[in-house]
Design a protein around this motif. Structure first.
Motif, short mmCIF file in Angstrom:
data_model
loop_
_atom_site.label_atom_id
_atom_site.label_comp_id
_atom_site.label_asym_id
_atom_site.label_seq_id
_atom_site.Cartn_x
_atom_site.Cartn_y
_atom_site.Cartn_z
N LEU A 79 0.85 -1.19 0.00
CA LEU A 79 0.00 0.00 0.00
C LEU A 79 0.89 1.24 0.00
N HIS A 114 1.05 5.45 -0.13
CA HIS A 114 0.31 6.69 0.15
C HIS A 114 0.55 7.72 -0.94
N TRP A 117 -3.90 4.82 5.15
CA TRP A 117 -4.50 3.50 4.94
C TRP A 117 -5.11 2.91 6.20
N ASP A 118 -4.94 3.54 7.35
CA ASP A 118 -5.39 2.96 8.62
C ASP A 118 -6.84 2.45 8.62
N PRO A 119 -7.79 3.15 8.02
CA PRO A 119 -9.17 2.64 8.05
C PRO A 119 -9.36 1.30 7.33
N PHE A 120 -8.41 0.89 6.51
CA PHE A 120 -8.57 -0.30 5.68
C PHE A 120 -7.65 -1.46 6.07
N VAL A 121 -6.65 -1.19 6.87
CA VAL A 121 -5.60 -2.19 7.13
C VAL A 121 -6.15 -3.44 7.79
N THR A 134 -9.08 -4.86 7.76
CA THR A 134 -9.86 -5.67 6.82
C THR A 134 -8.95 -6.34 5.79
N LEU A 135 -8.03 -5.59 5.23
CA LEU A 135 -7.12 -6.15 4.23
C LEU A 135 -6.20 -7.22 4.83
N ARG A 172 -6.82 -9.41 6.92
CA ARG A 172 -7.47 -10.72 7.08
C ARG A 172 -7.14 -11.65 5.91
N VAL A 222 -0.11 -7.33 4.46
CA VAL A 222 -0.16 -5.92 4.09
C VAL A 222 1.17 -5.26 4.44
#
Length: 85
Positions: free
Chosen positions: A16, A18, A27-31, A33-34, A36, A40
């Protein structure tokens, strides 16, 4: 330059990147979930966030070489990648 990066999760590697003048925290809001599904890898470009840039110079070519060097050091010849800008 000393590039800062962190890894979360396991599975196929997902890099990922930036946007310019941002940092990996974008990217913190998505890390979670990704992470799993993927290993990442969050990297901060030269002179951004916690990465250094002793010369003060910044080029896209140098950034791409820095990212390739990071992936080489992690022994990752191929990754999935996403970027935001």
């Amino acid at each position: 330059a000393d590039l800062w990066y962190r890894e979360e999760g396991s599975g196929e590697p997902l890099l990922l990147l930036h946007g310019f003048l941002d940092c990996a925290n974008a990217w913190d809001p998505f890390v979670a979930t990704l992470a799993r599904r993927y290993r990442v890898i969050l990297a901060e470009l030269r002179g951004h966030g916690r990465s250094t840039n002793r010369t003060g110079a910044f080029t896209m070519r140098q950034s791409s070489e820095d990212v390739l060097a990071l992936l080489d050091s992690l022994r990752l010849p191929r990754v999935h990648a996403m970027g935001i800008s």
